[in-house]
Design a protein around this motif. Structure first.
Motif, mmCIF file in Angstrom:
data_model
loop_
_atom_site.group_PDB
_atom_site.id
_atom_site.type_symbol
_atom_site.label_atom_id
_atom_site.label_comp_id
_atom_site.label_asym_id
_atom_site.label_seq_id
_atom_site.Cartn_x
_atom_site.Cartn_y
_atom_site.Cartn_z
ATOM 1 N N ARG A 58 2.210 -20.715 102.131
ATOM 2 C CA ARG A 58 1.520 -21.771 102.670
ATOM 3 C C ARG A 58 0.352 -22.375 101.701
ATOM 4 O O ARG A 58 -0.208 -21.735 100.845
ATOM 5 C CB ARG A 58 0.708 -21.108 103.849
ATOM 6 C CG ARG A 58 -0.294 -21.810 104.546
ATOM 7 C CD ARG A 58 -0.745 -21.153 105.736
ATOM 8 N NE ARG A 58 0.035 -21.204 106.556
ATOM 9 C CZ ARG A 58 0.273 -22.279 107.857
ATOM 10 N NH1 ARG A 58 -0.470 -23.243 107.713
ATOM 11 N NH2 ARG A 58 1.294 -21.797 108.564
ATOM 12 N N ARG A 59 0.426 -23.646 101.710
ATOM 13 C CA ARG A 59 -0.478 -24.558 100.920
ATOM 14 C C ARG A 59 -1.291 -25.693 101.629
ATOM 15 O O ARG A 59 -0.313 -26.484 102.243
ATOM 16 C CB ARG A 59 0.001 -24.725 99.474
ATOM 17 C CG ARG A 59 0.608 -23.936 98.617
ATOM 18 C CD ARG A 59 1.188 -24.363 97.384
ATOM 19 N NE ARG A 59 1.720 -23.340 96.473
ATOM 20 C CZ ARG A 59 2.405 -23.852 95.423
ATOM 21 N NH1 ARG A 59 2.542 -25.040 95.059
ATOM 22 N NH2 ARG A 59 2.600 -22.781 94.506
ATOM 23 N N HIS A 60 -2.355 -25.712 101.663
ATOM 24 C CA HIS A 60 -3.214 -26.697 102.359
ATOM 25 C C HIS A 60 -2.550 -26.837 103.920
ATOM 26 O O HIS A 60 -2.565 -28.288 104.234
ATOM 27 C CB HIS A 60 -2.980 -28.053 101.772
ATOM 28 C CG HIS A 60 -3.138 -27.985 100.204
ATOM 29 N ND1 HIS A 60 -4.785 -27.731 99.805
ATOM 30 C CD2 HIS A 60 -2.522 -27.891 99.031
ATOM 31 C CE1 HIS A 60 -4.660 -27.706 98.445
ATOM 32 N NE2 HIS A 60 -3.568 -27.730 97.986
ATOM 33 N N GLY A 61 -2.403 -25.974 104.407
ATOM 34 C CA GLY A 61 -1.924 -25.936 105.846
ATOM 35 C C GLY A 61 -0.598 -26.182 106.170
ATOM 36 O O GLY A 61 -0.388 -26.043 107.376
ATOM 37 N N ASP B 52 3.490 -25.122 104.995
ATOM 38 C CA ASP B 52 4.434 -24.202 104.576
ATOM 39 C C ASP B 52 5.721 -24.782 103.806
ATOM 40 O O ASP B 52 6.134 -25.895 104.156
ATOM 41 C CB ASP B 52 5.130 -23.351 105.596
ATOM 42 C CG ASP B 52 3.991 -22.741 106.568
ATOM 43 O OD1 ASP B 52 3.508 -21.598 105.878
ATOM 44 O OD2 ASP B 52 3.671 -22.829 107.638
ATOM 45 N N SER B 53 6.152 -24.019 102.684
ATOM 46 C CA SER B 53 7.184 -24.510 101.912
ATOM 47 C C SER B 53 8.172 -23.419 101.964
ATOM 48 O O SER B 53 7.767 -22.216 101.914
ATOM 49 C CB SER B 53 6.612 -24.944 100.677
ATOM 50 O OG SER B 53 6.144 -23.806 99.898
ATOM 51 N N ASP C 119 5.460 -35.890 104.240
ATOM 52 C CA ASP C 119 4.441 -36.925 103.998
ATOM 53 C C ASP C 119 5.099 -38.241 104.383
ATOM 54 O O ASP C 119 5.988 -38.648 103.674
ATOM 55 C CB ASP C 119 3.871 -36.794 102.512
ATOM 56 C CG ASP C 119 2.436 -37.635 102.626
ATOM 57 O OD1 ASP C 119 2.216 -38.272 103.602
ATOM 58 O OD2 ASP C 119 2.092 -37.389 101.228
ATOM 59 N N GLU D 27 -1.941 -41.949 107.643
ATOM 60 C CA GLU D 27 -2.379 -40.900 108.385
ATOM 61 C C GLU D 27 -1.543 -41.139 109.669
ATOM 62 O O GLU D 27 -1.409 -42.114 110.285
ATOM 63 C CB GLU D 27 -3.704 -41.329 108.684
ATOM 64 C CG GLU D 27 -4.627 -40.278 109.547
ATOM 65 C CD GLU D 27 -4.702 -39.106 109.031
ATOM 66 O OE1 GLU D 27 -4.814 -37.954 109.845
ATOM 67 O OE2 GLU D 27 -4.872 -38.811 107.768
ATOM 68 N N HIS E 174 2.992 -38.364 109.401
ATOM 69 C CA HIS E 174 3.756 -37.307 108.697
ATOM 70 C C HIS E 174 4.565 -36.752 109.832
ATOM 71 O O HIS E 174 4.413 -36.919 111.127
ATOM 72 C CB HIS E 174 2.660 -36.091 108.506
ATOM 73 C CG HIS E 174 1.586 -36.588 107.541
ATOM 74 N ND1 HIS E 174 1.832 -37.396 106.494
ATOM 75 C CD2 HIS E 174 0.391 -36.104 107.230
ATOM 76 C CE1 HIS E 174 0.840 -37.462 105.959
ATOM 77 N NE2 HIS E 174 -0.176 -37.030 106.364
#
Length: 291
Positions: free
Chosen positions: A52-55, A57-58, A192, A196, A199
């Motif tokens: 998990r990074r910056h809210g 998941d990868s 991404d 805004e 996503h």
């Protein structure tokens, strides 16, 4: 004549032409180097990591394989290529790496020369349109731009139709041959969109297949614009293919079907009609300026 039009230096125009004609195919050859020159060995998935990074998941696969040239075991993550977003420990995979550099390897679908050639042709066509349009006062340049634009439209349409047919086939296989098993929602994978609110949020799930494999992966067929609950272990229903558990979809999170039913792949008549329309457009573009 040292100007093409509207103050565009001639050397800039020729530089752009060289980049389009030579640079794009060279880039395509570089991207397909693993498929063309790489050595292929069999490996296995050692671990499936969810970070998990910056809210968001990868999902990453840790692969183990042995280099036949040195008899050395290599354990690591793929360094490039289209990395699969689903797997399970012990899953057999094909590993491709360049001779003498086993630490940099690829797994999963390889970018073939045919795929790279089609994309290169499309980009070259669009780039040629942009270059020729710099001479918009020349009737011949206008006709050439129209022909190139029609060719690019045909190539882009063919690629989109092929992608749509592939997605429809995948859904049909899951609907007809898929097996429903319980699973858990363990995260959200974010694509991404570049702006805004643009996503795409895909669910990350874990489930045990009918064959006993503990599969962890991203369901790229299901998405929304708001994300999924952050609570780990939320029960979901997962439908997967028994012979290939990496092909799955979350049933309980599917969007509602369209009123007209599911999308179907284009028929042969529709494809022929699209080709004929492109042919008519090319013919008109080539003949009208000469009148």
């Amino acid at each position: 004549m040292d100007q093409v039009s509207h103050g565009l230096p001639l050397f800039v125009w020729w530089t752009g032409l060289v980049v389009v004609v030579a640079g794009i195919p060279a880039t395509a050859l570089w991207l397909t180097r693993f498929a063309r020159r790489g050595a292929e060995v069999r490996g296995t998935v050692a671990e499936v990591r969810v970070a998990r990074r910056h809210g968001a998941d990868s999902v990453g696969l840790v692969v183990r394989f042995t280099d036949p040239a040195t008899e050395r075991e290599v354990i690591g993550t793929p360094s490039c290529g289209r990395v699969p977003l689903a797997g399970w420990p012990g899953q057999p995979v094909s590993v491709r790496y360049l001779p003498g550099a086993p630490e940099r390897f690829q797994i999963g679908p390889q970018t073939s020369s045919a795929d790279a050639a089609l994309v290169s042709l499309l980009v070259m066509t669009l780039g040629s349109v942009a270059l020729v349009l710099t001479r918009w006062t020349d009737p011949g340049a206008i006709a050439t731009s129209a022909v190139l634009a029609a060719s690019g439209l045909a190539l882009g349409t063919a690629g989109l139709l092929n992608h749509r047919a592939g997605r429809h086939e995948r859904r049909a296989r899951l609907r007809e041959k898929g097996v429903l098993v319980p699973g858990e929602l363990i995260g959200t994978f974010v694509v991404d969109g570049g702006a805004e609110g643009a996503h795409r949020y895909h669910p990350v799930v874990a489930f045990t297949s009918v064959g006993g494999e503990r599969v962890t992966g991203v369901d790229l067929c299901t998405h929304n614009r708001h994300g999924y609950p952050a609570a780990d272990g939320l029960p979901v229903a997962v439908r997967h293919l028994p012979q290939d558990p990496a092909v799955f979809r979350v049933d309980s999170l599917q969007r509602r079907p369209r009123p007209g039913g599911p999308l179907r792949p284009p028929t042969a008549v529709e494809l022929l009609a699209a080709v004929l329309c492109c042919g008519v457009a090319v013919t008109l573009a080539a003949t009208l300026p000469s009148r």
